[in-house]
Design an enzyme around this catalytic site. Structure first.
Site, PDB file in Angstrom:
ATOM      1  N   GLU A  37       0.699  -1.217  -0.044  1.00  0.00           N
ATOM      2  CA  GLU A  37      -0.158   0.127  -0.141  1.00  0.00           C
ATOM      3  C   GLU A  37       0.802   1.316   0.030  1.00  0.00           C
ATOM      4  OE1 GLU A  37      -1.730   0.681   3.998  1.00  0.00           O
ATOM      5  OE2 GLU A  37      -3.589   1.645   2.975  1.00  0.00           O
ATOM      6  N   HIS A  39       2.663   4.427   0.896  1.00  0.00           N
ATOM      7  CA  HIS A  39       2.870   5.079   2.302  1.00  0.00           C
ATOM      8  C   HIS A  39       3.691   6.461   2.120  1.00  0.00           C
ATOM      9  CE1 HIS A  39       1.302   1.524   4.471  1.00  0.00           C
ATOM     10  NE2 HIS A  39       1.592   2.269   5.510  1.00  0.00           N
ATOM     11  N   ASP A  48       3.428  -1.445   6.185  1.00  0.00           N
ATOM     12  CA  ASP A  48       2.464  -2.446   7.206  1.00  0.00           C
ATOM     13  C   ASP A  48       3.002  -3.528   7.511  1.00  0.00           C
ATOM     14  OD1 ASP A  48       1.025   0.060   7.306  1.00  0.00           O
ATOM     15  OD2 ASP A  48      -0.687  -0.694   6.290  1.00  0.00           O
ATOM     16  N   HIS A 123      -2.183  -3.371   9.303  1.00  0.00           N
ATOM     17  CA  HIS A 123      -2.764  -2.472   8.433  1.00  0.00           C
ATOM     18  C   HIS A 123      -4.322  -2.760   8.848  1.00  0.00           C
ATOM     19  CE1 HIS A 123      -4.264  -1.294   4.525  1.00  0.00           C
ATOM     20  NE2 HIS A 123      -5.033  -2.091   4.287  1.00  0.00           N
ATOM     21  N   GLU A 125      -7.416  -1.981   8.140  1.00  0.00           N
ATOM     22  CA  GLU A 125      -8.466  -2.282   7.295  1.00  0.00           C
ATOM     23  C   GLU A 125      -8.727  -4.085   7.156  1.00  0.00           C
ATOM     24  OE1 GLU A 125      -6.190  -0.176   6.391  1.00  0.00           O
ATOM     25  OE2 GLU A 125      -7.339   1.505   5.343  1.00  0.00           O
ATOM     26  N   HIS A 177      -1.475   7.829   8.869  1.00  0.00           N
ATOM     27  CA  HIS A 177      -1.053   6.812   7.644  1.00  0.00           C
ATOM     28  C   HIS A 177       0.334   7.346   7.303  1.00  0.00           C
ATOM     29  CE1 HIS A 177      -1.222   3.953   4.401  1.00  0.00           C
ATOM     30  NE2 HIS A 177      -0.944   5.184   3.639  1.00  0.00           N
ATOM     31  N   GLU A 182       3.969   5.846  12.157  1.00  0.00           N
ATOM     32  CA  GLU A 182       4.646   4.931  11.376  1.00  0.00           C
ATOM     33  C   GLU A 182       6.027   5.224  10.777  1.00  0.00           C
ATOM     34  OE1 GLU A 182       1.607   2.245   8.834  1.00  0.00           O
ATOM     35  OE2 GLU A 182       1.456   4.054   8.204  1.00  0.00           O
TER      36      GLU A 182
HETATM   37 ZN    ZN Z   1       0.585   1.902   7.241  1.00  0.00          ZN
HETATM   38 MN    MN Z   2      -2.031   0.275   6.085  1.00  0.00          MN
END
Ligand code: ZN
Ligand code: MN
Length: 271
Positions: A37, A39, A48, A123, A125, A177, A182
């Site tokens: 994903e 970032h 992630d 992650h 989701e 995010h 992170e």
């Molecule tokens: Zn992330």
């Molecule tokens: Mn994520």
């Protein structure tokens, strides 16, 4: 504290003979579930996954546990929590795919005698789909003594743990995010992957309070970070990772011990 190199913690590095011997000791077995994903412009697509794998290895090294190869693709990235799918490189799995993957891995590990299983999320989701996978696995495994925990590393943190990074207030986990937390963790756990010169301000975007399908690219900052990553630091990331690992070791140990005790006394509910 942050050294997982001393023990063999990767299940995939073992021979089947070694794996069998390790499982006989009833270890905690962790499955990191991450994402591929976007970032932001400063962190890699595997952020992630990388964070979940590294934290899982640190937990395993402290508990004589094992870490399975991760699920390196995640559930759909959303504009309000991950930036969405409009960025090149984000590969979304359908929720049902993740549920099936997690169900199958749990069932297979149970077949080999694992009874303490942790899905460690990197992650957000993935949460509902991995829970669903664990429920479906337990439905098939009822009576085999498998205990499953689904947990995201951020779930063990208190507001006070992250407050030093946010003098103006924490924007919340959905906006965290590719932002300060992170980025701090990646600076600590995988520093060579961070593009320091790309850590910069993000456009101010106020997304509407609903999910759009399809989602316009204008719903998220064009950089990909949902909040400002500036202020992240490796030192803070080290400190935070140590707190996360300590809490996971304590919480998982307590939970599995209590669950086993309840199971022996016949009080275990049918899933
Ligand atoms: Zn992330
Ligand atoms: Mn994520």
């Amino acid at each position: 504290v942050l050294d997982s190199s001393q023990a063999l913690v990767r299940a995939a590095d073992l021979t089947w003979v070694e794996y069998r011997a390790r499982i006989e000791a009833d270890p905690i077995v962790l499955l990191p579930v991450g994402a591929l994903e976007q970032h932001g412009q400063h962190l890699p697509l595997e952020t992630d996954t990388r964070i979940a794998v590294t934290l899982a290895e640190l937990v395993a090294s402290r508990t004589a546990g094992l870490v399975l190869p991760p699920i390196a693709y995640g559930a759909r990235s959303l504009p309000r929590s991950g930036g969405g799918s409009t960025f090149p490189g984000t590969v979304d799995l359908d929720g049902a795919t993740i549920t099936s993957l997690v169900r199958d891995v749990i069932r297979e590990q149970a077949r080999h005698g694992v009874t303490r299983f942790v899905v460690l999320l990197g992650h957000g989701e993935n949460d509902p789909y991995t829970i669903e996978g664990a429920v479906l696995a337990q439905r098939e495994l009822a009576g085999r003594g498998m205990q499953v925990v689904v947990i995201g590393w951020w779930h063990v943190l208190e507001p006070a743990d992250v407050a030093p990074l946010f003098p103006d207030g924490f924007p919340g986990w959905d906006l965290e995010h590719a932002a300060r937390i992170e980025t701090s963790l990646m600076l600590a756990l995988a520093p060579a992957t961070v593009r320091h010169d790309q850590i910069g301000p993000v456009d101010a975007v106020a997304p509407p309070p609903f999910t759009m399908i399809p989602s316009p690219a204008s719903a998220v900052p064009s950089q990909g970070s949902l909040a400002d990553p500036r202020g992240a630091s490796a030192a803070f990331g080290q400190q935070l990772a140590a707190v996360i690992v300590d809490r996971l070791v304590d919480l998982l140990g307590q939970h599995f011990d209590a669950a086993k005790k309840e199971e022996r006394s016949g009080g275990r509910p049918i899933p």
